[in-house]
Design a protein around this motif. Structure first.
Motif, PDB file in Angstrom:
ATOM      1  N   LEU A  70       0.800  -1.237   0.000  1.00 51.24           N
ATOM      2  CA  LEU A  70       0.000   0.000   0.000  1.00 51.24           C
ATOM      3  C   LEU A  70       0.823   1.273   0.000  1.00 51.24           C
ATOM      4  O   LEU A  70       0.378   2.296  -0.529  1.00 51.24           O
ATOM      5  N   ASP A  71       1.999   1.242   0.614  1.00 56.16           N
ATOM      6  CA  ASP A  71       2.769   2.485   0.677  1.00 56.16           C
ATOM      7  C   ASP A  71       4.212   2.164   1.033  1.00 56.16           C
ATOM      8  O   ASP A  71       4.499   1.170   1.719  1.00 56.16           O
ATOM      9  N   SER A  72       5.117   3.000   0.566  1.00 57.45           N
ATOM     10  CA  SER A  72       6.516   2.937   0.981  1.00 57.45           C
ATOM     11  C   SER A  72       7.230   4.176   0.480  1.00 57.45           C
ATOM     12  O   SER A  72       6.993   4.633  -0.642  1.00 57.45           O
ATOM     13  N   THR A  73       8.084   4.707   1.308  1.00 57.87           N
ATOM     14  CA  THR A  73       9.018   5.726   0.845  1.00 57.87           C
ATOM     15  C   THR A  73      10.249   5.006   0.293  1.00 57.87           C
ATOM     16  O   THR A  73      10.486   3.835   0.621  1.00 57.87           O
ATOM     17  N   PRO A  74      11.051   5.654  -0.513  1.00 57.25           N
ATOM     18  CA  PRO A  74      12.217   4.965  -1.092  1.00 57.25           C
ATOM     19  C   PRO A  74      13.273   4.550  -0.073  1.00 57.25           C
ATOM     20  O   PRO A  74      14.004   3.588  -0.320  1.00 57.25           O
ATOM     21  N   TYR A  96       8.899   4.769   5.961  1.00 60.73           N
ATOM     22  CA  TYR A  96       7.523   4.360   6.255  1.00 60.73           C
ATOM     23  C   TYR A  96       7.094   3.343   5.219  1.00 60.73           C
ATOM     24  O   TYR A  96       7.349   3.501   4.016  1.00 60.73           O
ATOM     25  N   MET A  97       6.446   2.276   5.699  1.00 59.29           N
ATOM     26  CA  MET A  97       5.936   1.225   4.811  1.00 59.29           C
ATOM     27  C   MET A  97       4.609   0.725   5.358  1.00 59.29           C
ATOM     28  O   MET A  97       4.417   0.666   6.571  1.00 59.29           O
ATOM     29  N   LYS A  98       3.738   0.326   4.426  1.00 59.56           N
ATOM     30  CA  LYS A  98       2.446  -0.235   4.827  1.00 59.56           C
ATOM     31  C   LYS A  98       2.050  -1.330   3.849  1.00 59.56           C
ATOM     32  O   LYS A  98       2.113  -1.141   2.634  1.00 59.56           O
ATOM     33  N   GLY A  99       1.645  -2.470   4.394  1.00 55.24           N
ATOM     34  CA  GLY A  99       1.157  -3.573   3.580  1.00 55.24           C
ATOM     35  C   GLY A  99      -0.074  -4.189   4.216  1.00 55.24           C
ATOM     36  O   GLY A  99      -0.337  -4.006   5.413  1.00 55.24           O
ATOM     37  N   LEU A 100      -0.833  -4.930   3.431  1.00 50.11           N
ATOM     38  CA  LEU A 100      -2.091  -5.521   3.896  1.00 50.11           C
ATOM     39  C   LEU A 100      -2.184  -6.967   3.446  1.00 50.11           C
ATOM     40  O   LEU A 100      -1.938  -7.287   2.273  1.00 50.11           O
ATOM     41  N   TYR A 101      -2.544  -7.851   4.391  1.00 45.19           N
ATOM     42  CA  TYR A 101      -2.770  -9.261   4.081  1.00 45.19           C
ATOM     43  C   TYR A 101      -4.176  -9.632   4.533  1.00 45.19           C
ATOM     44  O   TYR A 101      -4.600  -9.284   5.635  1.00 45.19           O
ATOM     45  N   LEU A 150       8.760  -0.544  -4.677  1.00 46.55           N
ATOM     46  CA  LEU A 150       9.688  -0.456  -3.549  1.00 46.55           C
ATOM     47  C   LEU A 150       9.614  -1.676  -2.638  1.00 46.55           C
ATOM     48  O   LEU A 150      10.629  -2.136  -2.113  1.00 46.55           O
ATOM     49  N   TRP A 151       8.404  -2.233  -2.444  1.00 45.56           N
ATOM     50  CA  TRP A 151       8.260  -3.463  -1.662  1.00 45.56           C
ATOM     51  C   TRP A 151       8.872  -4.661  -2.397  1.00 45.56           C
ATOM     52  O   TRP A 151       9.190  -5.686  -1.771  1.00 45.56           O
ATOM     53  N   SER A 152       9.036  -4.567  -3.706  1.00 49.36           N
ATOM     54  CA  SER A 152       9.524  -5.707  -4.484  1.00 49.36           C
ATOM     55  C   SER A 152      11.039  -5.802  -4.525  1.00 49.36           C
ATOM     56  O   SER A 152      11.607  -6.601  -5.275  1.00 49.36           O
ATOM     57  N   LYS A 153      11.717  -5.006  -3.720  1.00 46.49           N
ATOM     58  CA  LYS A 153      13.146  -5.202  -3.534  1.00 46.49           C
ATOM     59  C   LYS A 153      13.370  -6.502  -2.741  1.00 46.49           C
ATOM     60  O   LYS A 153      12.606  -6.808  -1.834  1.00 46.49           O
ATOM     61  N   GLN A 154      14.416  -7.222  -3.090  1.00 47.58           N
ATOM     62  CA  GLN A 154      14.684  -8.489  -2.416  1.00 47.58           C
ATOM     63  C   GLN A 154      16.183  -8.708  -2.305  1.00 47.58           C
ATOM     64  O   GLN A 154      16.931  -8.392  -3.232  1.00 47.58           O
ATOM     65  N   GLN A 188      -1.086   5.329  -8.810  1.00 51.13           N
ATOM     66  CA  GLN A 188       0.345   5.595  -8.910  1.00 51.13           C
ATOM     67  C   GLN A 188       1.050   5.361  -7.579  1.00 51.13           C
ATOM     68  O   GLN A 188       2.131   4.755  -7.539  1.00 51.13           O
ATOM     69  N   ARG A 189       0.438   5.775  -6.490  1.00 54.02           N
ATOM     70  CA  ARG A 189       1.060   5.603  -5.172  1.00 54.02           C
ATOM     71  C   ARG A 189       1.240   4.112  -4.862  1.00 54.02           C
ATOM     72  O   ARG A 189       2.284   3.697  -4.348  1.00 54.02           O
ATOM     73  N   GLN A 190       0.241   3.298  -5.191  1.00 56.40           N
ATOM     74  CA  GLN A 190       0.374   1.866  -4.944  1.00 56.40           C
ATOM     75  C   GLN A 190       1.357   1.218  -5.924  1.00 56.40           C
ATOM     76  O   GLN A 190       2.028   0.236  -5.576  1.00 56.40           O
ATOM     77  N   ALA A 191       1.461   1.760  -7.132  1.00 56.26           N
ATOM     78  CA  ALA A 191       2.465   1.253  -8.072  1.00 56.26           C
ATOM     79  C   ALA A 191       3.867   1.509  -7.542  1.00 56.26           C
ATOM     80  O   ALA A 191       4.731   0.621  -7.566  1.00 56.26           O
ATOM     81  N   PHE A 192       4.113   2.714  -7.054  1.00 61.01           N
ATOM     82  CA  PHE A 192       5.412   3.002  -6.452  1.00 61.01           C
ATOM     83  C   PHE A 192       5.652   2.120  -5.231  1.00 61.01           C
ATOM     84  O   PHE A 192       6.765   1.615  -5.022  1.00 61.01           O
ATOM     85  N   ALA A 193       4.613   1.935  -4.409  1.00 58.85           N
ATOM     86  CA  ALA A 193       4.747   1.078  -3.235  1.00 58.85           C
ATOM     87  C   ALA A 193       5.147  -0.333  -3.658  1.00 58.85           C
ATOM     88  O   ALA A 193       6.035  -0.957  -3.060  1.00 58.85           O
ATOM     89  N   GLY A 194       4.480  -0.850  -4.688  1.00 58.05           N
ATOM     90  CA  GLY A 194       4.807  -2.180  -5.165  1.00 58.05           C
ATOM     91  C   GLY A 194       6.224  -2.277  -5.675  1.00 58.05           C
ATOM     92  O   GLY A 194       6.929  -3.270  -5.442  1.00 58.05           O
TER      93      GLY A 194
END
Length: 895
Positions: free
Chosen positions: A113-117, A121-126, A375-379, A367-373
């Motif tokens: 749902l959200d992340s700064t680079p 701050y990060m937010k995810g939902l399950y 940034l969350w997709s770093k591994q 767009q905000r969720q696309a950016f979040a995705g």
């Protein structure tokens, strides 16, 4: 400069390690090549989901909405138990390539749902069902449906009926770079009070069991002045840290060691035997096995056990803190709440400066969720191929023949980086050409990270000594389209626009390594030495008559319209970079001339190799096709109207007169070619005629302002591209013309028909793999390149050059407007229509009408060619994350 931008600058300048912690856990480590130690290379079967809870991973870790440090030494994620499931919910479930009726497929619902680079701050939902999770049913039903049937999804099982599920929201906020606040909110949407066990879990990646003489780290419970449950972490590289747990939750300790009895049906070999194993907490909670956890409150894996009674409609919140601060007597005081609020406000401020003001709320959310995705997709991606091939000192020897199997020619590859993944569940490994597309939207929020992604692929521990870039772990030697130079140039431009100055050192470093890669392409993929390339499947798997990575049933080889076009595009990309570098170093003018010459030879071959009946360009159809060359030298066009024939549009660039004036040596050589090599400039490039602003254009699909006639290749190809009965969908450009719905292409070999049909959704052919499908759906990467190419043509031709869009409509547009129209159709996939429904979700009722679902966005691998519904991997924020760039461009163009 806003505070998040300041943190980015501090991280870039190595002042504060703001990126030390992030969402670097995979969503799936099991079933990967890295963890495969089978004789036959059957990764899905060698390490299945059933073993993931009890078998220690060798190369990385996975978890639900988790975090780790940048070397993945210490990991944190959530685990859940609804009182009914046969196992703890510790990781995301899905079907393997052998189990799904359309290949591998995740079968759960989770959202970034959200992340700064900097991940300040990060937010995810399950979304977790309250009923028993239907593991077996999902397998059985999908396997019996077959390729022609629809996939059977978790929503189809009814476990979410009557809202009987929990929303589990996980948030992270950094007080400092090493002081991470964690907030987990559990909401019961069901009609009755329910009891949920929430088990926030901390563990150490097993680095000690493989024979590397690594000192074993440790977690232990300590008495603390706060009176709260506190875990002390002893890890040599990280230093001491502490996990503070709010409330009175008991701490359950075990070890991140393999349960040999559970995984393999045999006791653990000495000296690794221990009663406290990876699934010890699962045994304790689910099976009430009190001896499965360590009573001495120490180990390498620990969970805090919160038993939450949650009323219907209510939310329970659990707070934790992972910190380098040992003496926090009140770790959850008002500062905790203030830091969360401050980081959320800073995230809003960061994106407010990025998003155009005229973008509506729906697009801003997408767009905000696309950016979040993104940034969350770093591994954290760890894979040492030499060690993997030869095996570990303290483990059984690899099977015979392993050193002659997969990736044996890539022994030099040693990856241990934070890398952008295509999808952390379905594709939890880097893919070189995917990564190039990831870099563009990433550059909008973090140019430094985007540059690093492109740079590492050309470093000596990734790039093969012969110059080839690694494709992906299933086959590093496969051939992806050469888009690295394009991405490098575009990221350079994006950062230059942002900061007012481009990173010339980055550009030059990558360019120098790409010279090796370009040479590899020229030497290895041009069998006839005639500048027509046969690059294998080139990413466009399952789009043609044959598997282009395998020997042809006819013998001979395929001269590829797309392979040759990719090389023409590559030449122009390298030319563009060389011209930029030449402004500071004249040596690069020589290189620019060399790539200019390469382009001319390739362009000439595209149009003139072979007789009139077997050239790549078909004058009668006005389209490019692959050509099959038989062993006896005969040639035949494979007349499939696919993306293969549109890729020649990608090979286009313009030369500004001001730039040419700055580089007199290059301009002199350009003019020499025009005057002396007339056979090379025929019908291939607009070098001589000047377009808008006196600029010049190099292109495979030529057109000149003084000769706008119907025979021009550009007009002929655009007529098909913009035809709604062929390539143009309401939602973008199809990968295969809809013409083949009524007119399948059939090619017989020894009485065996090989056919290509239009398939707008899941593939009806297993030609290249389980769910590979370029036979009709809409793919963002090639659509994006088409948009950019049309913008370049418009830059040269101006507003006066117009075409019908759609073809046959009588509505005329210049090519800038055509590019904007394709972009609008792509964005339409995600946007709510007049009835507040998104084409993305088709007939999935929950996503279309339920307020708890309808604003949650998934970014699929590809999209239905006729109705825009999302298909394939549903967290493919990687290249589908380009939607963020399209939204950005659309907002800027309206400003």
């Amino acid at each position: 400069m806003n505070l998040e931008s300041q943190r980015l600058a501090a991280a870039r300048d190595q002042q504060v390690p703001w990126k030390r912690w992030g969402p670097y856990l995979s969503e799936r480590q099991w079933g990967t090549v890295r963890e495969d130690y089978s004789a036959g290379g059957t990764a899905w079967d060698d390490f299945p989901h059933e073993q993931s809870r009890s078998r220690a991973y060798r190369w990385g870790e996975d978890g639900i909405l988790g975090i780790s440090d940048a070397q993945q030494q210490l990991c944190f994620a959530i685990a859940l138990w609804n009182g009914k499931d046969p196992i703890l919910k510790e990781r995301i479930f899905g079907l393997t390539g052998n189990q799904g009726n359309h290949g591998e497929d995740v079968k759960e619902y989770y959202f970034y749902l959200d992340s700064t680079p900097t991940h300040s701050y990060m937010k995810g939902l399950y979304k977790y069902p309250q009923a028993t999770f239907p593991y077996a049913w999902l397998k059985q039903e999908n396997q019996q449906r077959g390729r022609a049937g629809m996939e059977f999804e978790l929503l189809d099982t009814g476990v979410f009926d009557q809202q009987r599920y929990y929303d589990v929201q996980v948030e992270y906020a950094k007080a400092t770079s090493d002081d991470i606040l964690i907030r987990i909110s559990v909401t019961n949407h069901g009609p009755e009070t329910q009891t949920l066990q929430l088990l926030p879990t901390l563990w150490l990646r097993n680095t000690w069991a493989w024979g590397d003489s690594v000192q074993k780290p440790n977690l232990q419970s300590i008495s603390h002045p706060s009176g709260l449950p506190v875990v002390q972490i002893k890890q040599a590289d990280l230093g001491d840290r502490w996990l503070y747990c709010d409330g009175t939750a008991p701490l359950l300790f075990t070890d991140n060691e393999t349960n040999f009895q559970q995984a393999f049906g045999s006791p653990a070999p000495a000296p690794n035997a221990t009663p406290y194993v990876k699934d010890g907490i699962n045994q304790y909670v689910v099976h009430q096995n009190n001896s499965a956890v360590n009573p001495h409150q120490t180990g390498t894996k620990v969970a805090a056990q919160y038993v939450l009674e949650v009323a219907s409609g209510a939310t329970r919140v659990v707070q934790l803190r992972l910190s380098d601060r040992p003496n926090l007597t009140t770790p959850f005081d008002s500062e905790f709440t203030q830091v969360f609020q401050q980081r959320m406000t800073e995230a809003d401020e960061f994106y407010a400066t990025l998003q155009p003001a005229n973008v509506n709320a729906d697009l801003a959310n997408i767009q905000r969720q696309a950016f979040a995705g993104m940034l969350w997709s770093k591994q954290y991606y760890h894979y040492n191929v030499a060690t993997w091939l030869q095996g570990d000192a303290h483990q059984p020897a690899p099977p015979a023949g392993r050193d002659q199997g997969r990736n044996r020619q890539w022994r030099h590859l040693e990856a241990a980086e934070i890398i952008s993944m295509p999808d952390k569940w379905e594709y939890p490994w880097f893919a070189a050409w995917d990564l190039a597309f990831h870099a563009l939207p990433l550059a909008l929020v973090d140019a430094e990270f985007a540059k690093h992604q492109l740079d590492i692929m050309t470093r000596e521990w990734y790039m093969h000594p012969n110059g080839q870039l690694p494709a992906y772990e299933w086959a590093f030697g496969d051939v992806n389209p050469p888009v690295h130079a394009w991405a490098t140039w575009r990221v350079y431009q994006i950062e230059k626009k942002q900061r007012g100055k481009g990173d010339r050192q980055f550009l030059e470093r990558v360019f120098q390594k790409l010279l090796l890669n370009f040479t590899w392409w020229v030497n290895r993929k041009d069998a006839g030495g005639n500048n027509v390339f046969e690059g294998g499947f080139l990413g466009l798997d399952n789009i043609g008559v044959f598997d282009r990575s395998a020997p042809l049933p006819t013998g001979g080889h395929i001269e590829q319209a797309d392979g040759t076009s990719w090389m023409a595009m590559y030449s122009l990309n390298m030319l563009t970079i060389a011209l930029e570098l030449a402004q500071a170093n004249p040596v690069y003018e020589d290189m620019a001339t060399k790539f200019f010459e390469h382009f001319l030879y390739i362009a000439d071959a595209m149009n003139h190799i072979g007789d009139d009946q077997a050239q790549l360009w078909d004058e009668g159809d006005g389209f490019f096709y692959d050509v099959l060359q038989f062993p006896n030298g005969d040639r035949q066009r494979l007349k499939v109207r696919s993306m293969v024939g549109l890729i020649p549009l990608f090979a286009v660039t313009t030369l500004e007169p001001e730039l040419l004036r700055k580089l007199p040596q290059f301009q002199e050589r350009l003019e020499w070619f025009i005057a002396n090599r007339t056979e090379l400039k025929r019908n291939v490039a607009c070098m001589e005629t000047r377009g808008v602003g006196a600029r010049r254009m190099l292109a495979l699909c030529y057109v000149t302002p003084d000769r706008w006639v119907e025979a021009d290749k550009l007009r002929l190809i655009l007529a098909k591209l913009l035809d709604e009965t062929e390539f143009l969908s309401d939602y973008g450009i199809r990968a295969l013309s809809r013409y083949h719905a009524e007119h399948p292409y059939i090619f017989e070999v020894n009485g065996q028909p090989h056919r290509v049909d239009y398939a707008p959704a899941e593939s009806n052919s297993a030609l290249f793999g389980g769910n590979s499908n370029w036979r009709g759906p809409i793919w963002f990467p090639v659509n994006y390149l088409l948009i950019e190419s049309l913008q370049k043509f418009h830059h040269y031709l101006g507003d006066d050059f117009q075409v019908e869009c759609p073809t046959g409509s009588g509505h005329m547009m210049h090519l800038g407007e055509v590019a904007a129209e394709i972009s609008r159709r792509l964005m339409k996939i995600f946007m709510q229509d007049a009835t507040a429904k998104r084409p993305l979700y088709g007939g999935i009722e929950a996503f279309q009408t339920d307020t708890h679902w309808q604003d949650l966005i998934l970014f699929h691998e590809y999209f239905h060619g006729d109705n825009g519904a999302g298909i394939g991997a549903n967290h493919q924020t990687g290249w589908t994350g380009l939607i963020a760039k399209l939204i950005q461009q659309s907002g800027e163009s309206m400003s």
